[in-house]
Enzyme design. Structure first.
Site, PDB file in Angstrom:
ATOM      1  N   ASP A 136       0.648  -1.318  -0.068  1.00 23.76           N
ATOM      2  CA  ASP A 136       0.096   0.074   0.086  1.00 23.76           C
ATOM      3  C   ASP A 136       0.852   1.229  -0.006  1.00 23.76           C
ATOM      4  O   ASP A 136       0.297   2.427   0.226  1.00 23.76           O
ATOM      5  CB  ASP A 136      -0.764  -0.183   1.185  1.00 23.76           C
ATOM      6  CG  ASP A 136      -0.182  -0.044   2.473  1.00 23.76           C
ATOM      7  OD1 ASP A 136       0.829   0.007   2.595  1.00 23.76           O
ATOM      8  OD2 ASP A 136      -0.976  -0.048   3.551  1.00 23.76           O
ATOM      9  N   HIS A 138       3.321   1.993   1.946  1.00 22.74           N
ATOM     10  CA  HIS A 138       3.924   2.362   3.362  1.00 22.74           C
ATOM     11  C   HIS A 138       5.510   2.255   3.437  1.00 22.74           C
ATOM     12  O   HIS A 138       6.111   1.385   2.685  1.00 22.74           O
ATOM     13  CB  HIS A 138       3.482   1.768   4.336  1.00 22.74           C
ATOM     14  CG  HIS A 138       3.515   0.408   4.746  1.00 22.74           C
ATOM     15  ND1 HIS A 138       2.690  -0.678   4.960  1.00 22.74           N
ATOM     16  CD2 HIS A 138       4.658  -0.357   4.783  1.00 22.74           C
ATOM     17  CE1 HIS A 138       3.025  -1.665   5.103  1.00 22.74           C
ATOM     18  NE2 HIS A 138       4.573  -1.583   5.117  1.00 22.74           N
ATOM     19  N   GLU A 143       1.574   4.338   7.482  1.00 23.84           N
ATOM     20  CA  GLU A 143       0.452   3.739   6.400  1.00 23.84           C
ATOM     21  C   GLU A 143      -0.244   4.941   5.527  1.00 23.84           C
ATOM     22  O   GLU A 143      -0.017   6.132   5.742  1.00 23.84           O
ATOM     23  CB  GLU A 143      -0.985   3.223   7.198  1.00 23.84           C
ATOM     24  CG  GLU A 143      -0.443   1.846   8.156  1.00 23.84           C
ATOM     25  CD  GLU A 143      -0.179   0.543   6.967  1.00 23.84           C
ATOM     26  OE1 GLU A 143       0.164   0.753   5.842  1.00 23.84           O
ATOM     27  OE2 GLU A 143      -0.243  -0.531   7.425  1.00 23.84           O
TER      28      GLU A 143
END
Ligand code: F6R
Length: 260
Positions: A136, A138, A143
């Site tokens: 994602d 990160h 995050e």
């Protein structure tokens, strides 16, 4: 930002281990920031092989942690402290006294985060910070939508990251929901950032990081703001880069005396 496309994970590990060896030759007590997960393992293997097989002296190196699970009991084999000791510190012949990390089992997590940021600064700052990347986008455990100015603090993992990391635990329920992570602002203070990404599963995140806009929704894109950031990717992770041919040509033409 420099992008280096290597044939495979082992070649990436060797390239980065060579850069770390050069750093430790120039500055024997350098502070090396390490990441956990599967991706950096070839780096640690290649570096340990150099220590065994050459006259590289890493005895004064200092190692610091990027992130840590919150709530795992002290000494849990999957706490990142245990992982770094097992995979980096011990194979390099170092001891726990060369190592620093945030305390994920502290009663006062906010104070532990603040203390870790101060400890990094008091240690003179990180010379070279190794990074992996989440599917994602990160870095550390920042995050999506983490502040690009964030400091070390507690974060909640996305479900996607918990599922990605479940392979290290007996089942998904055992994966903690919370972590301590160096903030993006903290990471950007390191003198050199080196991100390694391997495998097709990282291709989208790599393309957004390198060729997309700087955006909190892709935390790794903050590397674009750093004056010395190196992104090392294997062919699979590079497969969605539009400028891949340019990156290959640039690397091929690089003077041999210039390292990453
Ligand atoms: C862990 C860390 C994470 C990982 C990322 C990729 O210390 O910083 O950002 O680098 O989740 O993990 P792997 O390499 O297992 O795919």
């Amino acid at each position: 930002m420099e992008i280096v496309i290597v044939p495979d994970a082992a070649a990436g590990g060797e390239l980065i281990a060579t850069a770390i060896a050069d750093l430790l030759t120039r500055k024997p007590d350098a502070l090396l920031g390490v990441a956990t997960g599967s991706t950096p393992l070839p780096i640690y293997e290649a570096l340990a092989a150099k220590v065994r097989g050459t006259d590289l002296d890493v005895s004064r190196a200092r190692i610091c942690q990027l992130d840590e699970y919150v709530g795992l009991p002290k000494g849990h084999p999957e706490s990142y402290r245990s992982v770094v000791l097992r995979e980096v510190v011990e194979p390099l012949g170092l001891t726990e006294s060369s190592f620093m990390g945030p305390d994920g089992s502290a009663d006062d997590i906010a104070a532990a985060c603040f203390a870790y940021d101060r400890a990094l600064a008091a240690a003179g700052g990180v010379d070279l910070q190794l990074l992996g990347i989440g599917t994602d986008g990160h870095i550390g455990f920042n995050e999506p939508c983490s502040s690009l100015a964030s400091r070390t603090r507690i974060k909640t993992l996305t479900e996607r990251t918990r599922v990605d990391n479940a392979r290290f635990f007996d089942n998904l329920d055992e994966v903690p929901h919370h972590v301590i992570t160096q903030g993006i602002g903290t990471i950007l203070e390191a003198r050199h950032l080196v991100l390694l990404a391997t495998g097709e599963g990282k291709a989208d995140a790599v393309a957004l990081t390198v060729e997309g806009p700087v955006s909190a929704v892709v935390p790794a894109s903050a590397l674009q703001l750093h004056p010395h950031a190196t992104v090392v990717v294997d062919e699979a992770a590079a497969s969605r880069l539009k400028l891949a041919d340019y990156f290959r040509a640039t690397w091929a033409a690089k003077p041999s005396w210039q390292s990453i």
